[in-house]
Write an enzyme that holds these catalytic residues in place. Structure first.
Site, PDB file in Angstrom:
ATOM      1  N   GLU A   1      30.968  -1.102 -34.557  1.00 48.70           N
ATOM      2  CA  GLU A   1      32.031  -1.362 -33.569  1.00 48.70           C
ATOM      3  C   GLU A   1      32.504  -2.785 -33.822  1.00 48.70           C
ATOM      4  O   GLU A   1      31.841  -3.742 -33.426  1.00 48.70           O
ATOM      5  CB  GLU A   1      31.466  -1.266 -32.142  1.00 48.70           C
ATOM      6  CG  GLU A   1      30.848   0.059 -31.796  1.00 48.70           C
ATOM      7  CD  GLU A   1      31.872   1.140 -31.535  1.00 48.70           C
ATOM      8  OE1 GLU A   1      33.089   0.851 -31.586  1.00 48.70           O
ATOM      9  OE2 GLU A   1      31.462   2.277 -31.303  1.00 48.70           O
TER      10      GLU A   1
ATOM     11  N   CYS B   1      37.038  -7.128 -27.635  1.00 42.94           N
ATOM     12  CA  CYS B   1      37.546  -6.513 -28.872  1.00 42.94           C
ATOM     13  C   CYS B   1      38.771  -5.654 -28.595  1.00 42.94           C
ATOM     14  O   CYS B   1      39.669  -5.575 -29.414  1.00 42.94           O
ATOM     15  CB  CYS B   1      36.452  -5.700 -29.537  1.00 42.94           C
ATOM     16  SG  CYS B   1      35.653  -4.588 -28.411  1.00 42.94           S
TER      17      CYS B   1
HETATM   18  P1  NDP Z   1      29.177 -11.626 -35.060  1.00 46.80           P
HETATM   19  O1  NDP Z   1      29.329 -10.484 -36.009  1.00 46.80           O
HETATM   20  O2  NDP Z   1      29.025 -12.975 -35.634  1.00 46.80           O
HETATM   21  O3  NDP Z   1      27.912 -11.395 -34.105  1.00 46.80           O
HETATM   22  C1  NDP Z   1      27.594 -10.170 -33.523  1.00 46.80           C
HETATM   23  C2  NDP Z   1      26.112  -9.915 -33.678  1.00 46.80           C
HETATM   24  O4  NDP Z   1      25.814  -9.708 -35.062  1.00 46.80           O
HETATM   25  C3  NDP Z   1      25.237 -11.090 -33.259  1.00 46.80           C
HETATM   26  O5  NDP Z   1      24.032 -10.599 -32.725  1.00 46.80           O
HETATM   27  C4  NDP Z   1      25.001 -11.820 -34.563  1.00 46.80           C
HETATM   28  O6  NDP Z   1      23.869 -12.634 -34.552  1.00 46.80           O
HETATM   29  C5  NDP Z   1      24.812 -10.630 -35.473  1.00 46.80           C
HETATM   30  N1  NDP Z   1      25.001 -10.877 -36.890  1.00 46.80           N
HETATM   31  C6  NDP Z   1      26.072 -11.463 -37.491  1.00 46.80           C
HETATM   32  N2  NDP Z   1      25.899 -11.462 -38.834  1.00 46.80           N
HETATM   33  C7  NDP Z   1      24.710 -10.858 -39.093  1.00 46.80           C
HETATM   34  C8  NDP Z   1      23.976 -10.565 -40.279  1.00 46.80           C
HETATM   35  N3  NDP Z   1      24.441 -10.881 -41.484  1.00 46.80           N
HETATM   36  N4  NDP Z   1      22.785  -9.950 -40.160  1.00 46.80           N
HETATM   37  C9  NDP Z   1      22.302  -9.621 -38.943  1.00 46.80           C
HETATM   38  N5  NDP Z   1      22.938  -9.876 -37.780  1.00 46.80           N
HETATM   39  C10 NDP Z   1      24.130 -10.486 -37.849  1.00 46.80           C
HETATM   40  O7  NDP Z   1      30.370 -11.517 -34.086  1.00 46.80           O
HETATM   41  P2  NDP Z   1      30.930 -12.620 -33.118  1.00 46.80           P
HETATM   42  O8  NDP Z   1      29.870 -13.343 -32.403  1.00 46.80           O
HETATM   43  O9  NDP Z   1      31.935 -13.371 -33.883  1.00 46.80           O
HETATM   44  O10 NDP Z   1      31.594 -11.654 -32.035  1.00 46.80           O
HETATM   45  C11 NDP Z   1      32.914 -11.457 -31.888  1.00 46.80           C
HETATM   46  C12 NDP Z   1      33.393 -10.341 -32.795  1.00 46.80           C
HETATM   47  O11 NDP Z   1      32.851  -9.107 -32.418  1.00 46.80           O
HETATM   48  C13 NDP Z   1      34.873 -10.190 -32.698  1.00 46.80           C
HETATM   49  O12 NDP Z   1      35.433 -10.058 -33.976  1.00 46.80           O
HETATM   50  C14 NDP Z   1      35.076  -8.926 -31.899  1.00 46.80           C
HETATM   51  O13 NDP Z   1      36.257  -8.279 -32.095  1.00 46.80           O
HETATM   52  C15 NDP Z   1      33.879  -8.135 -32.268  1.00 46.80           C
HETATM   53  N6  NDP Z   1      33.540  -7.277 -31.169  1.00 46.80           N
HETATM   54  C16 NDP Z   1      33.705  -5.928 -31.290  1.00 46.80           C
HETATM   55  C17 NDP Z   1      33.459  -5.087 -30.241  1.00 46.80           C
HETATM   56  C18 NDP Z   1      33.600  -3.611 -30.345  1.00 46.80           C
HETATM   57  O14 NDP Z   1      33.066  -2.908 -29.500  1.00 46.80           O
HETATM   58  N7  NDP Z   1      34.267  -3.056 -31.322  1.00 46.80           N
HETATM   59  C19 NDP Z   1      33.030  -5.620 -28.969  1.00 46.80           C
HETATM   60  C20 NDP Z   1      32.852  -7.037 -28.937  1.00 46.80           C
HETATM   61  C21 NDP Z   1      33.104  -7.823 -30.013  1.00 46.80           C
HETATM   62  P3  NDP Z   1      23.980 -14.237 -34.293  1.00 46.80           P
HETATM   63  O15 NDP Z   1      24.525 -14.410 -32.932  1.00 46.80           O
HETATM   64  O16 NDP Z   1      22.564 -14.668 -34.412  1.00 46.80           O
HETATM   65  O17 NDP Z   1      24.880 -14.785 -35.354  1.00 46.80           O
END
Ligand code: NDP
Length: 456
Positions: A230, A264
């Site tokens: 997502e 999102c």
């Molecule tokens: P990230 O992808 O950076 O973070 C989301 C989660 O993924 C966090 O727990 C983060 O951990 C983890 N993560 C990121 N990279 C890795 C990796 N390589 N390996 C393992 N875990 C990882 O997203 P953002 O914080 O930037 O959130 C905003 C984004 O999420 C926006 O682009 C938004 O559109 C999208 N989003 C989508 C939704 C949907 O339902 N489609 C809903 C809400 C947001 P950590 O915090 O430790 O970096």
């Protein structure tokens, strides 16, 4: 990676949490795997449904406490946090009440002799990677259906919302969920990959950015683990020429500023028929100008800070880049004189397709507004995106709005309404917004083994 709560309103470092150790990870996998096998042997679905109802009660009883923790973690408005906790209770209740029916075997008419049916079984541990923007709801979307199915879950929540993740697990345990049904671990990225590689893990669910999604999807693909993604969105809000401008104006500002614009599915591109364009802009400006930034705990505050300094700085640089490439600031983009991570609601116009802003998801209170001369131009513009999550169409005639909606290449479109997330509605996107669905019966089946049994 440090797991830390930094209050985005006060900038105070509230608490830092140590990362999980290898022993903790091994113990979590072992406990969850035992639970999976125990659930597989003794059909405990009815019992799990009761626990899910208790979880719904527990969330309602703790509503204010949970809401306060989310506000401290990531800054959202207290009343929005309370609404999020209530939505979690609704999701738990929905799967408790309807899960057993969804998981009944489906008989199949076959020309072969014998009877055929598709049974629905649990598959094993699910690794869920969740973001900070709805620090309870995002977890509940995966946890509730999988708990009903009998798939234990290991959670890696965002590093800036550790307090909410802990509070979620405490509420679930207090409601009687067995140890191992949901384990929160403060994991580094490599540890997430190691867990995905473990044979006891059978599914991976991520909500987050395209970048994070790609890394985790690669790890899942390497080990052939089913996964749902997502991801982000550039949702269009189409205003057709016969739309009711009063209704449009009321919904437009709310969909963009809810959760400080960090949603999102919030509308990021407003695509407006030429006859309503000027009126739309002046109404949106009036709504944006009326918001009250301030303490997110106060009922009078209507604009929350963004979740972190990093997020605010990223948005600032995206807006600066948009302006450098020809965008016009119709309203906003001025500093707010408060110590928290506030970003003034901003309206950008005159964004052409060569402007990087046209393809940039701005995850904060910034609206891009486009003028179009026909319905087909509106549809083409909406579809000119690498993302395909949701969208809104406003039309004088809702049936006509629905016809336009079905031409939008996204996973969800709402006509003449705010885009709401409800347990019975499937949630998810296409293109770079990801794949798979959460919530509803479709979400329930994400990590189910639909096993064919044929009896002679
Ligand atoms: P990230 O992808 O950076 O973070 C989301 C989660 O993924 C966090 O727990 C983060 O951990 C983890 N993560 C990121 N990279 C890795 C990796 N390589 N390996 C393992 N875990 C990882 O997203 P953002 O914080 O930037 O959130 C905003 C984004 O999420 C926006 O682009 C938004 O559109 C999208 N989003 C989508 C939704 C949907 O339902 N489609 C809903 C809400 C947001 P950590 O915090 O430790 O970096």
């Amino acid at each position: 990676m440090a797991y830390q709560t930094v209050n985005p309103y006060t900038n105070e470092v509230v608490k830092t949490y140590p990362n999980a150790t290898t022993d903790q990870i091994n113990a979590a996998l072992a406990v969850s795997d035992n639970l999976y096998h125990e659930w597989r042997k003794n059909d405990a679905m009815e019992k799990r449904a009761k626990i899910l109802l208790n979880i719904a009660d527990e969330f309602r009883q703790r509503k204010n406490q949970l809401a306060r923790i989310a506000v401290t973690d990531m800054g959202k408005l207290y009343k929005e946090a309370q609404g999020e906790v209530e939505l979690c209770a609704m999701i738990a209740e929905y799967f408790a009440k309807h899960g057993a029916e969804m998981l009944k075997p489906t008989p199949i008419q076959t020309i072969a002799t014998g009877e055929a049916e598709v049974q629905k079984h649990a598959t094993g541990i699910i690794m869920a990677v969740e973001p900070w923007n709805f620090p309870y709801y995002q977890i509940m979307r995966v946890f509730a259906p999988n708990f009903m199915v009998g798939n234990p879950m290991i959670l890696k929540d965002a590093s800036n919302t550790p307090g909410s993740a802990e509070a979620f697990v405490n509420a679930v345990q207090e409601a009687g969920a067995p140890i191992g049904s949901l384990t929160n671990l403060f994991l580094g990225y490599d540890q997430v990959s190691e867990i995905i590689a473990d044979p006891r893990v059978q599914g991976v669910a991520l909500t987050g950015s395209e970048r994070g999604g790609r890394s985790v999807a690669v790890a899942a693909a390497e080990h052939l683990k089913k996964n749902t993604m997502e991801l982000g969105g550039m949702d269009a809000f189409i205003v057709l020429e016969d739309a009711d401008i009063d209704e449009v104006a009321e919904i437009a500002w709310r969909t963009r500023l809810y959760n400080a614009g960090q949603v999102c599915t919030s509308s990021k591109r407003f695509i407006v028929a030429a006859n309503l364009y000027d009126e739309f802009l002046s109404r949106l400006k009036a709504k944006f100008a009326a918001v009250v930034p301030g303490d997110p705990m106060k009922a009078s505050t209507t604009l929350a800070p963004m979740n972190s300094k990093k997020a605010k700085e990223k948005l600032q640089s995206q807006v600066a880049e948009a302006i450098a490439n020809g965008a016009n600031v119709y309203y906003g983009n001025e500093p707010i004189d408060l110590p928290g991570q506030f970003f003034m609601p901003t309206i950008l116009t005159d964004i052409d397709k060569n402007n990087p802003a046209f393809r940039t998801e701005m995850f904060g209170p910034v609206a891009q507004v486009y003028k179009v001369n026909s319905e087909s131009e509106a549809i083409d513009l909406a579809n000119d995106s690498e993302f395909g999550l949701g969208g809104i169409v406003f039309a004088g005639d809702a049936d006509h709005g629905a016809e336009v909606a079905s031409q939008i290449e996204t996973g969800m479109v709402f006509v003449n309404n705010f885009m709401a997330s409800l347990p019975e509605l499937p949630f998810g996107g296409i293109k770079k917004s990801g794949y798979g669905r959460e919530m509803s019966e479709l979400g329930m089946m994400a990590f189910v083994n639909e096993q064919l049994i044929v009896k002679a």
